[in-house]
Design a protein around this motif. Sequence first.
Motif, PDB file in Angstrom:
ATOM      1  N   LEU A  42       0.663  -1.307  -0.008  1.00 13.70           N
ATOM      2  CA  LEU A  42      -0.006  -0.090  -0.212  1.00 13.70           C
ATOM      3  C   LEU A  42       0.940   1.297   0.129  1.00 13.70           C
ATOM      4  CD1 LEU A  42      -2.306  -1.249   2.708  1.00 13.70           C
ATOM      5  CD2 LEU A  42      -2.629  -1.140   0.261  1.00 13.70           C
ATOM      6  N   LYS A  43       2.027   1.106  -0.766  1.00 16.72           N
ATOM      7  CA  LYS A  43       2.712   2.458  -0.865  1.00 16.72           C
ATOM      8  C   LYS A  43       2.556   3.261  -1.972  1.00 16.72           C
ATOM      9  CE  LYS A  43       7.055   1.480   0.464  1.00 16.72           C
ATOM     10  NZ  LYS A  43       8.259   1.257   0.501  1.00 16.72           N
ATOM     11  N   LEU A  44       2.377   4.477  -1.625  1.00 21.81           N
ATOM     12  CA  LEU A  44       2.099   5.544  -2.869  1.00 21.81           C
ATOM     13  C   LEU A  44       3.254   6.401  -3.187  1.00 21.81           C
ATOM     14  CD1 LEU A  44      -1.766   6.239  -1.996  1.00 21.81           C
ATOM     15  CD2 LEU A  44      -0.618   4.868  -3.857  1.00 21.81           C
ATOM     16  N   THR A  45       3.749   6.525  -4.178  1.00 20.33           N
ATOM     17  CA  THR A  45       4.632   7.770  -4.478  1.00 20.33           C
ATOM     18  C   THR A  45       4.222   8.517  -5.505  1.00 20.33           C
ATOM     19  OG1 THR A  45       6.377   6.052  -4.108  1.00 20.33           O
ATOM     20  CG2 THR A  45       7.167   7.801  -5.357  1.00 20.33           C
ATOM     21  N   LEU A  46       3.920   9.928  -5.086  1.00 13.22           N
ATOM     22  CA  LEU A  46       3.448  10.944  -5.860  1.00 13.22           C
ATOM     23  C   LEU A  46       4.426  11.915  -6.503  1.00 13.22           C
ATOM     24  CD1 LEU A  46       0.480  11.693  -3.450  1.00 13.22           C
ATOM     25  CD2 LEU A  46       0.674  10.067  -5.471  1.00 13.22           C
ATOM     26  N   THR A  47       4.221  12.420  -7.482  1.00 12.62           N
ATOM     27  CA  THR A  47       4.984  13.560  -7.998  1.00 12.62           C
ATOM     28  C   THR A  47       4.569  14.932  -7.146  1.00 12.62           C
ATOM     29  OG1 THR A  47       3.415  14.182  -9.691  1.00 12.62           O
ATOM     30  CG2 THR A  47       5.259  12.377 -10.144  1.00 12.62           C
ATOM     31  N   GLU A  51       0.924  15.736  -5.532  1.00 15.61           N
ATOM     32  CA  GLU A  51       0.488  16.398  -4.192  1.00 15.61           C
ATOM     33  C   GLU A  51      -0.266  17.617  -4.178  1.00 15.61           C
ATOM     34  OE1 GLU A  51       4.166  16.232  -2.121  1.00 15.61           O
ATOM     35  OE2 GLU A  51       3.800  14.337  -1.348  1.00 15.61           O
ATOM     36  N   GLN A  52       0.332  18.507  -5.117  1.00 18.75           N
ATOM     37  CA  GLN A  52      -0.427  19.795  -4.813  1.00 18.75           C
ATOM     38  C   GLN A  52      -1.853  19.723  -5.748  1.00 18.75           C
ATOM     39  OE1 GLN A  52       2.297  22.225  -7.597  1.00 18.75           O
ATOM     40  NE2 GLN A  52       3.746  22.444  -6.194  1.00 18.75           N
ATOM     41  N   ARG A  53      -2.156  18.875  -6.546  1.00 20.48           N
ATOM     42  CA  ARG A  53      -3.271  18.679  -7.185  1.00 20.48           C
ATOM     43  C   ARG A  53      -4.366  18.267  -6.053  1.00 20.48           C
ATOM     44  NH1 ARG A  53      -5.860  14.641 -10.017  1.00 20.48           N
ATOM     45  NH2 ARG A  53      -3.976  13.308  -9.920  1.00 20.48           N
ATOM     46  N   ARG A 278       0.454   7.530   6.409  1.00 20.03           N
ATOM     47  CA  ARG A 278       1.502   8.006   7.250  1.00 20.03           C
ATOM     48  C   ARG A 278       2.677   8.231   5.914  1.00 20.03           C
ATOM     49  NH1 ARG A 278       6.085   5.363   9.081  1.00 20.03           N
ATOM     50  NH2 ARG A 278       4.978   3.392   8.584  1.00 20.03           N
ATOM     51  N   ARG A 279       3.234   9.458   6.126  1.00 18.43           N
ATOM     52  CA  ARG A 279       4.247   9.825   5.276  1.00 18.43           C
ATOM     53  C   ARG A 279       5.624   9.141   5.703  1.00 18.43           C
ATOM     54  NH1 ARG A 279       5.686  16.180   3.512  1.00 18.43           N
ATOM     55  NH2 ARG A 279       6.247  16.443   5.808  1.00 18.43           N
ATOM     56  N   THR A 280       6.380   8.371   4.932  1.00 20.64           N
ATOM     57  CA  THR A 280       7.515   7.691   5.301  1.00 20.64           C
ATOM     58  C   THR A 280       8.678   8.004   4.661  1.00 20.64           C
ATOM     59  OG1 THR A 280       7.131   6.100   3.493  1.00 20.64           O
ATOM     60  CG2 THR A 280       6.072   5.520   5.548  1.00 20.64           C
ATOM     61  N   ALA A 281       8.571   8.942   3.563  1.00 14.67           N
ATOM     62  CA  ALA A 281       9.661   9.658   2.812  1.00 14.67           C
ATOM     63  C   ALA A 281       8.901  10.788   2.007  1.00 14.67           C
ATOM     64  CB  ALA A 281      10.637   8.759   2.020  1.00 14.67           C
ATOM     65  N   PRO A 282       9.864  11.564   1.476  1.00 11.85           N
ATOM     66  CA  PRO A 282       9.156  12.799   0.808  1.00 11.85           C
ATOM     67  C   PRO A 282       8.496  12.300  -0.525  1.00 11.85           C
ATOM     68  CG  PRO A 282      11.700  13.124   1.299  1.00 11.85           C
ATOM     69  CD  PRO A 282      11.251  11.788   1.727  1.00 11.85           C
ATOM     70  N   ASP A 315      -5.399  16.831   5.235  1.00 14.40           N
ATOM     71  CA  ASP A 315      -6.042  17.363   3.811  1.00 14.40           C
ATOM     72  C   ASP A 315      -5.492  16.451   2.747  1.00 14.40           C
ATOM     73  OD1 ASP A 315      -7.154  19.251   5.328  1.00 14.40           O
ATOM     74  OD2 ASP A 315      -5.911  20.969   4.657  1.00 14.40           O
ATOM     75  N   GLY A 316      -6.853  15.892   2.197  1.00 15.56           N
ATOM     76  CA  GLY A 316      -6.069  15.008   0.963  1.00 15.56           C
ATOM     77  C   GLY A 316      -6.136  13.668   1.376  1.00 15.56           C
TER      78      GLY A 316
END
Length: 329
Positions: A42-47, A51-53, A278-282, A315-316
Amino acid sequence: MRHAIHPTLLSIILLHGCGNQPSAKPSAPAKAEAVAHEADLLKLTLTTQAEQRLGIRVVRIGDGSAARTRETSGEVVVPPSGVGGVPTGSTSNIAHIGASQATADGEVARTQALVRLARIALSRADALVREEAGSMRARDEAAAGLATARAAADAAQVQRRLLGPSVGAMSNQATLWVRVPVFGTDMGEVGRARPASIRPLGDATALPRSARAVQAPPSANATAGTVDLYFALDNRDRAYRVGQRVAVALPLGGTQAGLSVPAAAIVRDIYGGEWVYRRTAPNTYVRQRIEVASVAGGQALLSRGLGRGAEVVTDGAAELFGTEFGTPH
């Protein structure tokens, strides 16, 4: 030149070979296989643009405290009238109540008619006495008849009020009650001076509604060992209906401490499971299971699932949930 093998020697060789053959291994009754941990799936990596969108905002969780509560369930019932009676709920025989109300309404109308007749009789008897054409005894009897008719009318009205509002208007009450069965051993822990929190059963996203404790006729279930507590619920918006099951957070004494996260950070799956991202990395987020102990004032107190200092999405969070499962945004 071939040499023939003696038959006796051949038999010995065959028997020796059969005796050394390994037997078939029995199948195991159960088989355990290692699977990947749910966090690895369940790991998500976003640009940065994604993230802004999605409007992602992250907060660091810390310590918090909240008043102790106990989650249970209750039933919405019709409060009794001001002169007594008992609350009306799904366990009541609505058809019997409707028939009794019709009978009581007829009795009220009959006694009111008797009051009007007795008043006319007294007026006539009093006029005859003034004209010296009637007796004082007849006037006194007419006055006693009027008093008797009024007493019967008052008793009929009280009996009708004991039956509560009409069956058709039960769900239109501005104030309803919530009946909450509580085990007798837990009665001492419930703080009756504080309101309970009410929300629809099975709808964890609904905003809770405060309900104050009220005094009601004593009721209990000897078989289950429970005592009924009642709370008045504002229902002017007709959000709740008679007989509806609701989730109730009963107030208990004292407070409890733990890790606190904004309630907006919590997402729930179709099975009622509670999660945060949870944010695990940038630019990297992991959906992590949590357990909520209580929710108050927009903050959720956790019983387990996260460590102090973890960064979670507020938020988000719902947008990440939709992104993970392929819902377009």
